[in-house]
Design a protein around this motif. Structure first.
Motif, mmCIF file in Angstrom:
data_model
loop_
_atom_site.group_PDB
_atom_site.id
_atom_site.type_symbol
_atom_site.label_atom_id
_atom_site.label_comp_id
_atom_site.label_asym_id
_atom_site.label_seq_id
_atom_site.Cartn_x
_atom_site.Cartn_y
_atom_site.Cartn_z
ATOM 1 N N LEU A 601 -10.095 0.546 -19.202
ATOM 2 C CA LEU A 601 -9.986 0.658 -17.758
ATOM 3 C C LEU A 601 -8.585 1.112 -17.344
ATOM 4 N N LEU A 602 -7.554 0.485 -17.907
ATOM 5 C CA LEU A 602 -6.179 0.830 -17.551
ATOM 6 C C LEU A 602 -5.821 2.245 -18.008
ATOM 7 N N GLU A 603 -6.343 2.649 -19.149
ATOM 8 C CA GLU A 603 -6.109 4.006 -19.636
ATOM 9 C C GLU A 603 -6.743 5.036 -18.702
ATOM 10 N N ALA A 604 -7.963 4.735 -18.230
ATOM 11 C CA ALA A 604 -8.644 5.662 -17.326
ATOM 12 C C ALA A 604 -7.870 5.826 -16.027
ATOM 13 N N ILE A 605 -7.331 4.728 -15.493
ATOM 14 C CA ILE A 605 -6.550 4.801 -14.248
ATOM 15 C C ILE A 605 -5.269 5.604 -14.476
ATOM 16 N N ALA A 606 -4.579 5.339 -15.583
ATOM 17 C CA ALA A 606 -3.312 6.019 -15.862
ATOM 18 C C ALA A 606 -3.507 7.517 -16.079
ATOM 19 N N MET A 607 -4.562 7.893 -16.794
ATOM 20 C CA MET A 607 -4.772 9.295 -17.155
ATOM 21 C C MET A 607 -5.345 10.127 -16.008
ATOM 22 N N ASN A 608 -6.107 9.485 -15.120
ATOM 23 C CA ASN A 608 -6.861 10.257 -14.114
ATOM 24 C C ASN A 608 -6.315 10.116 -12.703
ATOM 25 N N SER A 609 -5.130 9.520 -12.537
ATOM 26 C CA SER A 609 -4.601 9.273 -11.194
ATOM 27 C C SER A 609 -3.296 10.024 -10.939
ATOM 28 N N GLU A 610 -3.067 11.088 -11.651
ATOM 29 C CA GLU A 610 -1.821 11.829 -11.514
ATOM 30 C C GLU A 610 -1.897 12.862 -10.390
ATOM 31 N N ASN A 611 -0.691 13.258 -9.920
ATOM 32 C CA ASN A 611 -0.533 14.374 -8.983
ATOM 33 C C ASN A 611 -1.270 14.172 -7.659
ATOM 34 N N ALA A 612 -1.379 12.903 -7.196
ATOM 35 C CA ALA A 612 -2.005 12.656 -5.892
ATOM 36 C C ALA A 612 -1.186 11.659 -5.093
ATOM 37 N N GLY A 613 0.069 11.439 -5.484
ATOM 38 C CA GLY A 613 0.911 10.499 -4.774
ATOM 39 C C GLY A 613 1.207 9.270 -5.608
ATOM 40 N N GLU A 614 2.094 8.433 -5.111
ATOM 41 C CA GLU A 614 2.472 7.207 -5.812
ATOM 42 C C GLU A 614 1.411 6.125 -5.623
ATOM 43 N N PHE A 615 1.216 5.360 -6.681
ATOM 44 C CA PHE A 615 0.227 4.284 -6.588
ATOM 45 C C PHE A 615 0.720 3.043 -7.311
#
Length: 855
Positions: A601-615
């Protein structure tokens, strides 16, 4: 020329001319007289007509007055019956004894008392006779005067009432006795806690009023809520129903089996009842409604109007439900909740597409009380003495709707008749008329009759179960389950019956199947029937059929209270913002308790949440998480916050708590096991820019077989929330359309300021928290586009689908939104111009593809 001269000559003759003039004058005078006579006749007819109308008008007024008088007498008699059906309490009896003693003392002390007393007594007797005839109303029971011990008792009783139920109004629809036996115990319990109870009955050939009058219930007929001003609406509904049935008569031969006159009468009664139930609920405004079920027209109409007025309506299981599944279609359509006896019935209804979240097992509201009553009052001992079978072996033969021919049972009759210590009791089903029963009993040979006793409604079935030593059935029926609950050995006679039923007690190993010959031999040989059933099998069976054996009524009362509370709940207060927003996103998600799942789950969030702002990520961590999982979480760095779920706190509560410390401008709430796919934040950001910040965004969610799990929530024909196009291909064209829905599930994207202003999640709705906040926003804004579906922002669920059912979540959600949830799935299909045939084909194609995928 000669002819003309002849006429001229004739007319020139003075005699002829005078005669013609005389004739004309005579005819003229006669016509005047005739006209005058006709005028007089018309005048007389008018006078007769006027007189006739006056007579008829007076007669109509007289009839109307008589009707009002008869109606008043009927109501007075009804009330009188209800009063007389009430058993006087100890205080009333004590007060009557005081009055009698006071009268005796007055006779002794006051010489002038006797004459005055006799006159007063005579007047009272006359008044009582008038009350008994219905001429005057009689509402009062014997009650003590103010300040007496009875008054003190009433005050004390009121003090002990549960405050919640004080003045709550509850209406129950009943038809036959088996309706009342499941509902009345609950109504009695609510009345004892302060609720105002009222029963309603409908129109039927076998009058439903008989049940209410016989039981002494406070009831009203639905027709009492219909008046002359409703005639136009009734006629319009009647015409619509009549046209519908006419078309069915042309195409459906089953409708043609009933006489047209009977059908027409039923149609008209239905049209009247439709308006009557509407007027009833509109006028009375109850807090809660009960009905046995909504499988017939009365229950369906009653539940429909309750839903229209957003009044919670609770229905019950009426019997064993041993028929085919399709016979229970629509059983849970308009009702808020359906309370069944056990898990087997819930599964049976759910397997035939009933909404599982609205079916709650609570046990049988009647049976446990009946068993306790039988034991407390020693009914077995009393009845065995009454029927002179103290030392006999009593066999109870229970018939359902179909009755076998008497000769089929001769081996049993023969065995009983040859055994002086055996006695056979036969109980006929209420559906069997008395004439048929008497003809059946009469056909039994006289030699068998001395040791056979047959009953219809002249003896209670449970009394017969108590006195019996063994119960015998010829077909599956509720009485079989009841006999087992009473602790009686059960025998199912193996005989040929016309009706084939899919349910079998013998398949559950709780009954033994015997031919009449085998049962006859077993009776003659004094077989110990207590050993025919394995006790462990019986225990498991009763647990599946009856989830509760003692507390069913209390459970129903508790569910009712929660449903009313949810239905009448005020708006949720806004949440006070306690953190500044210095990031774009706050991802809030509850964690599973499996280390490898957390890592994925954490890997999916880290890999797929780039280039859309800070989170930032706020993790809701189970209390007592495993060491492997805890070790992984300890290694996390960056903008990660861990919140531990303490005992007694729910996921929605923790999500609200997380929102207070969130520093992101937009909140993203995920259920467990949801893994974002690439560019999900990018597409959500585009959605916010396009639709604004005061919206709730939902996403397309697929499962590991590439099938749709969520593409927006719609309501099916049972008014239950389901995903649009569920189980179809993840790329199904209609699921790829950006559009508005009333609700989303599993995930929502919402501006933090807007979330807090809305009040956050309503914690009591649990698993329905996402749908609940969507409905609150949709209702408060009163717009159609408050919840927007963004299909490109896709996620995948790796859930094992081991959902735990919590009835409180269902009670709160459906109790609150009962009047809002109406079928709209067909509207979606119509808008998308897709047919059921196309949907079935798409579903079949996806099933074939998914079936070839490896787990």
């Amino acid at each position: 020329m000669e002819q003309t001269n002849w006429v001229t000559t004739l007319l020139s003759n003075p005699y002829i001319s005078g005669l013609l003039i005389g004739i004309v004058f005579f005819l003229y005078v006669r016509s005047l007289m005739k006209i005058r006579q006709l005028g007089q006749d018309i005048k007389k007819l008018r006078e007769h007509l006027h007189t006739k109308l006056e007579i008829e008008s007076a007669d109509n007024e007289r009839r109307k007055a008589e009707m009002e008088k008869i109606k008043q007498e009927r109501d007075n008699l009804r009330n009188m019956t209800q009063v007389l059906n009430q058993k006087p309490g100890r205080q009333e009896l004590r007060q009557a004894q005081i009055y009698q003693k006071a009268v005796e003392i007055m006779f002794e002390k006051s010489p002038g008392f006797a004459p005055a007393w006799q006159i007063t007594l005579k007047e009272a007797e006359e008044e009582m006779k008038n009350a008994e005839r219905g001429i005057i109303p009689f509402f009062k029971r014997m009650t003590s005067s103010a300040g007496s011990s009875s008054g003190d008792s009433d005050k004390n009783r009121k003090k002990t009432m549960t405050n919640f139920w004080n003045d709550k109004k509850v209406i129950a629809y009943i038809a036959l006795t088996h309706h009342a036996r499941f509902i009345s115990p609950v109504m009695d319990k609510l009345a004892s806690q302060g609720a105002k109870i009222h029963y309603i009955v409908g129109q039927a050939e076998r009058s439903q009023e008989i049940t209410a009058i016989k039981l002494g219930l406070n009831y009203t007929h639905v027709f009492d809520y219909v008046s002359d001003k409703d005639n136009d609406e009734i006629q319009n509904n009647y015409s619509l129903l009549r046209d519908t049935f006419t078309n069915n008569l042309k195409s459906n031969f089953l409708f043609g089996t009933s006489p047209v006159t009977v059908i027409d009468k039923t149609i008209y009664s239905t049209a009247v009842e439709y308006i009557g139930f509407k007027n009833l609920l509109k006028k009375e405004k109850p807090d809660l409604c009960f009905a046995l079920h909504e499988l017939h027209r009365w229950g369906k109409i009653f539940a429909f109007w309750s839903k229209k007025f957003n009044i919670p309506v609770i229905t019950f299981q009426e019997g064993l439900y041993y028929g085919l599944d399709f016979g229970y279609t629509g059983h849970v359509q308009n009702s808020t909740l359906n309370l069944v006896w056990g898990e087997r019935i819930k599964k049976k209804l759910v397997d035939f597409e009933a909404p599982k979240d609205r079916i709650i097992p609570v046990g049988n509201t009647h049976l446990s009380n009946e068993i306790a009553f039988q034991q407390k009052n020693q009914i077995r001992k009393k009845k065995r003495k009454q029927y002179q079978c103290d030392s006999s072996f009593a066999i109870l033969l229970l018939f359902s709707g179909e009755i076998p021919a008497p000769e089929v049972l001769y081996p049993v009759f023969e065995s009983v008749s040859n055994s002086p210590d055996k006695l056979l009791f036969i109980k006929f089903h209420p559906i069997t008329n008395h004439a048929r029963m008497e003809a059946w009993v009469s056909s039994i040979p006289d030699g068998y009759k001395p040791r056979i006793k047959a009953f219809h409604d002249d003896e209670n079935t449970y009394n017969l179960m108590s006195l019996s030593d063994i119960c015998v059935i010829v077909q599956p029926s509720t009485t079989g389950l009841e006999a087992l609950a009473f602790g009686k050995p059960l025998v199912h006679l193996d005989i040929k019956m016309n009706q084939k039923l899919p349910y079998s007690f013998t398949e559950f190993n709780v009954a033994v199947k015997m031919t009449p010959e085998a049962l006859g031999r077993a009776i003659s040989e004094n077989r110990d029937f207590d050993t025919i059933i394995d006790k462990n099998d019986l225990k498991k069976y009763l647990q599946d059929e009856l989830s509760e054996t003692k507390n069913a009524i209390d459970m129903v009362v508790d569910i009712s209270k929660k449903a009313i509370s949810a239905n009448q709940a005020n708006d949720i207060n806004p949440i006070k913002i306690s953190a500044e927003s210095d990031k774009d996103w706050s991802i809030i998600l509850p964690l599973p308790d499996i280390a490898k799942d957390i890592l994925k789950l954490l890997e999916a969030i880290a890999m797929n949440s780039e280039n859309a702002g800070e989170f930032e990520v706020i993790l809701i961590e189970p209390d007592g998480i495993s060491k492997d999982a805890s070790d992984i979480l300890d290694t996390l760095k960056g903008d990660v916050t861990r919140l531990i779920i303490k005992a007694g706190l729910s996921i929605p509560e923790m999500m609200n708590k997380a929102s207070k410390i969130a520093t992101g401008k937009t909140l993203l709430f995920l259920e467990q096991h949801l893994h974002p796919l690439p560019k999900w934040l990018y597409y959500l950001k585009k959605g916010i820019k396009k639709h604004g910040e005061d919206k709730i965004l939902g996403t397309r969610i697929i499962d590991k077989r590439n099938s749709i799990l969520h593409a927006g929530i719609v309501l099916d024909e049972n008014h239950a929330p389901v995903s649009a196009y569920k189980h179809l291909s993840a790329q199904f064209p209609n699921a790829m359309k950006e559009r508005s829905f009333k609700m989303f599930d599993h995930f929502i994207c919402i501006n933090k300021r807007f979330f807090h202003k809305t009040g956050g999640f309503w914690e009591k709705t649990g698993k329905f928290a996402f749908m609940d906040i969507c409905l609150r926003v949709d209702t408060n804004k009163n717009k159609e586009d408050q919840c927007v579906y963004i299909p490109d922002a896709c996620m995948i669920s790796l859930d094992k689908n081991k959902e735990i059912f919590d009835p409180d979540h269902s009670i709160c959600f459906f109790g609150k939104w009962h009047g809002v949830l109406w079928e709209n799935q067909e509207k979606l299909y119509s808008t998308d111009k897709i047919t059921n045939t196309q949907l079935n084909a798409a579903g079949m194609a996806q099933s074939m593809v998914a079936g070839n995928l490896i787990e």
